[in-house]
Design a protein around this motif. Structure first.
Motif, PDB file in Angstrom:
ATOM      1  N   PRO A   5       8.194  -0.806   6.445  1.00 29.30           N
ATOM      2  CA  PRO A   5       8.653  -2.012   5.744  1.00 29.30           C
ATOM      3  C   PRO A   5       7.554  -3.065   5.607  1.00 29.30           C
ATOM      4  N   ASP A   6       6.511  -2.997   6.435  1.00 30.34           N
ATOM      5  CA  ASP A   6       5.428  -3.979   6.366  1.00 30.34           C
ATOM      6  C   ASP A   6       4.374  -3.602   5.332  1.00 30.34           C
ATOM      7  N   ALA A   7       4.465  -2.399   4.754  1.00 30.96           N
ATOM      8  CA  ALA A   7       3.448  -1.937   3.815  1.00 30.96           C
ATOM      9  C   ALA A   7       3.551  -2.695   2.496  1.00 30.96           C
ATOM     10  N   ASP A   8       2.429  -2.868   1.844  1.00 31.55           N
ATOM     11  CA  ASP A   8       2.360  -3.549   0.554  1.00 31.55           C
ATOM     12  C   ASP A   8       2.957  -2.629  -0.515  1.00 31.55           C
ATOM     13  N   PRO A   9       4.039  -3.042  -1.204  1.00 33.34           N
ATOM     14  CA  PRO A   9       4.683  -2.171  -2.184  1.00 33.34           C
ATOM     15  C   PRO A   9       3.810  -1.910  -3.406  1.00 33.34           C
ATOM     16  N   GLU A  10       2.801  -2.742  -3.658  1.00 34.05           N
ATOM     17  CA  GLU A  10       1.957  -2.556  -4.833  1.00 34.05           C
ATOM     18  C   GLU A  10       0.693  -1.748  -4.518  1.00 34.05           C
ATOM     19  N   GLU A  11       0.583  -1.246  -3.312  1.00 37.95           N
ATOM     20  CA  GLU A  11      -0.592  -0.454  -2.940  1.00 37.95           C
ATOM     21  C   GLU A  11      -0.585   0.835  -3.757  1.00 37.95           C
ATOM     22  N   GLU A  12      -1.680   1.094  -4.476  1.00 36.50           N
ATOM     23  CA  GLU A  12      -1.722   2.202  -5.416  1.00 36.50           C
ATOM     24  C   GLU A  12      -1.940   3.557  -4.745  1.00 36.50           C
ATOM     25  N   ASP A  13      -2.559   3.596  -3.591  1.00 37.61           N
ATOM     26  CA  ASP A  13      -2.898   4.867  -2.959  1.00 37.61           C
ATOM     27  C   ASP A  13      -1.676   5.615  -2.433  1.00 37.61           C
ATOM     28  N   ALA A  14      -0.651   4.894  -2.049  1.00 42.14           N
ATOM     29  CA  ALA A  14       0.507   5.530  -1.433  1.00 42.14           C
ATOM     30  C   ALA A  14       1.630   5.682  -2.442  1.00 42.14           C
ATOM     31  N   PRO A  15       2.001   6.929  -2.772  1.00 42.56           N
ATOM     32  CA  PRO A  15       3.132   7.105  -3.668  1.00 42.56           C
ATOM     33  C   PRO A  15       4.422   6.741  -2.939  1.00 42.56           C
ATOM     34  N   SER A  16       5.389   6.263  -3.694  1.00 43.69           N
ATOM     35  CA  SER A  16       6.650   5.886  -3.059  1.00 43.69           C
ATOM     36  C   SER A  16       7.368   7.146  -2.602  1.00 43.69           C
ATOM     37  N   ALA A  17       8.307   6.975  -1.686  1.00 41.61           N
ATOM     38  CA  ALA A  17       9.033   8.113  -1.136  1.00 41.61           C
ATOM     39  C   ALA A  17       9.910   8.772  -2.191  1.00 41.61           C
ATOM     40  N   ASP A  18      10.259   8.049  -3.247  1.00 36.91           N
ATOM     41  CA  ASP A  18      11.110   8.606  -4.296  1.00 36.91           C
ATOM     42  C   ASP A  18      10.328   9.447  -5.300  1.00 36.91           C
ATOM     43  N   GLU A  19       9.034   9.196  -5.455  1.00 37.31           N
ATOM     44  CA  GLU A  19       8.222   9.953  -6.406  1.00 37.31           C
ATOM     45  C   GLU A  19       7.927  11.338  -5.850  1.00 37.31           C
ATOM     46  N   PRO A  20       8.022  12.376  -6.715  1.00 36.78           N
ATOM     47  CA  PRO A  20       7.622  13.704  -6.233  1.00 36.78           C
ATOM     48  C   PRO A  20       6.119  13.738  -5.979  1.00 36.78           C
ATOM     49  N   LEU A  21       5.751  14.453  -4.971  1.00 41.97           N
ATOM     50  CA  LEU A  21       4.349  14.549  -4.569  1.00 41.97           C
ATOM     51  C   LEU A  21       3.808  15.899  -5.030  1.00 41.97           C
ATOM     52  N   ASP A  22       2.754  15.887  -5.845  1.00 39.31           N
ATOM     53  CA  ASP A  22       2.139  17.107  -6.347  1.00 39.31           C
ATOM     54  C   ASP A  22       1.058  17.541  -5.357  1.00 39.31           C
ATOM     55  N   VAL A  23       1.200  18.753  -4.781  1.00 40.21           N
ATOM     56  CA  VAL A  23       0.274  19.206  -3.750  1.00 40.21           C
ATOM     57  C   VAL A  23      -0.224  20.622  -4.046  1.00 40.21           C
ATOM     58  N   THR A  24      -1.366  20.933  -3.511  1.00 43.54           N
ATOM     59  CA  THR A  24      -1.886  22.294  -3.471  1.00 43.54           C
ATOM     60  C   THR A  24      -1.978  22.664  -2.001  1.00 43.54           C
ATOM     61  N   TYR A  25      -1.387  23.791  -1.633  1.00 46.93           N
ATOM     62  CA  TYR A  25      -1.370  24.165  -0.222  1.00 46.93           C
ATOM     63  C   TYR A  25      -1.846  25.602  -0.054  1.00 46.93           C
ATOM     64  N   GLU A  26      -2.309  25.880   1.139  1.00 44.10           N
ATOM     65  CA  GLU A  26      -2.884  27.181   1.457  1.00 44.10           C
ATOM     66  C   GLU A  26      -1.794  28.127   1.955  1.00 44.10           C
ATOM     67  N   LEU A  27      -1.624  29.240   1.257  1.00 47.64           N
ATOM     68  CA  LEU A  27      -0.696  30.274   1.717  1.00 47.64           C
ATOM     69  C   LEU A  27      -1.383  31.261   2.649  1.00 47.64           C
ATOM     70  N   ASN A  28      -2.642  31.532   2.337  1.00 43.71           N
ATOM     71  CA  ASN A  28      -3.434  32.491   3.082  1.00 43.71           C
ATOM     72  C   ASN A  28      -4.891  32.035   2.994  1.00 43.71           C
ATOM     73  N   ASP A  29      -5.798  32.741   3.617  1.00 44.97           N
ATOM     74  CA  ASP A  29      -7.203  32.337   3.601  1.00 44.97           C
ATOM     75  C   ASP A  29      -7.758  32.186   2.199  1.00 44.97           C
ATOM     76  N   THR A  30      -7.318  33.017   1.270  1.00 42.52           N
ATOM     77  CA  THR A  30      -7.859  32.972  -0.082  1.00 42.52           C
ATOM     78  C   THR A  30      -6.795  32.700  -1.140  1.00 42.52           C
ATOM     79  N   LEU A  31      -5.586  32.334  -0.734  1.00 34.79           N
ATOM     80  CA  LEU A  31      -4.489  32.137  -1.674  1.00 34.79           C
ATOM     81  C   LEU A  31      -3.940  30.722  -1.552  1.00 34.79           C
TER      82      LEU A  31
END
Length: 194
Positions: free
Chosen positions: A83-109
């Motif tokens: 609750p103390d975080a700045d709501p206009e801070e651009e680096d942190a997406p809001s909890a309601d926005e979907p987060l686009d990620v790339t994750y590792e399934l395996n060493d090369t995948l």
């Protein structure tokens, strides 16, 4: 020979032969003694090899646990915003926005995903087993596993140092017994020729 002591994990302490003549009473006892010492060195080296494998495994496991824990911390922080975080801070997406990620399934995948709500996480437990955990339980579990792995690494390093000392002691013992035998043979030869 007196009863051997051991470290807290049961690795025996190598005896130090300070007076060879008290340990080896005759030249006939030299070869069996040297063989026994060589066998002890081989056992110590076998234990050392096992501990080196364990250390390599832990050296691989600990960074993975830390990386997973960091992600769970991120998801946990995202699901319960500060609750103390700045709501206009651009680096942190809001909890309601979907987060686009790339994750590792395996060493090369790698795979892409969109994370919308992160109340649960799936953790690999090994043996091709994945289990769903609430984020808070996953955090607790990963902290425990990380702590256990770090303690195990510390103990493994201590045992490796102890084993190296025992191997060195046995190598010194072999050298002392061998040198004593050479000296005794020389004295015997000089006594026969003189």
């Amino acid at each position: 020979m007196t009863e051997l002591q051991s470290n807290p994990r049961g690795i025996p302490q190598a005896p130090f032969v300070s007076k060879v003549e008290e340990f080896v009473h005759s030249q006939e006892e030299v070869e069996p003694t040297l063989r026994k010492f060589a066998e002890m060195i081989e056992k110590f080296k076998f234990m050392e090899d096992q501990l080196l494998r364990k250390r390599r495994s832990l050296d691989d496991k600990i960074p993975e646990l830390k990386k997973t824990l960091e992600m769970v911390d991120f998801l946990q922080a995202r699901s319960s915003p500060n609750p103390d975080a700045d709501p206009e801070e651009e680096d942190a997406p809001s909890a309601d926005e979907p987060l686009d990620v790339t994750y590792e399934l395996n060493d090369t995948l790698w795979a892409h995903a969109k994370i919308s709500k992160s109340e649960v996480v799936y953790l690999w437990l090994g043996a091709n087993l994945m289990v769903e955990y609430p984020v808070t339980e996953a955090h607790t579990l990963l902290n425990e596993k990380l702590s256990t792995a770090q303690n195990s690494l510390k103990v493994t390093i201590e045992d490796l140092e102890f084993l190296r000392e025992q191997i060195t002691t046995m190598e010194v013992n072999i050298a002392r017994v061998y040198n004593w035998d050479v000296k005794q043979r020389r004295m015997t030869r000089e006594g026969k020729s003189g």
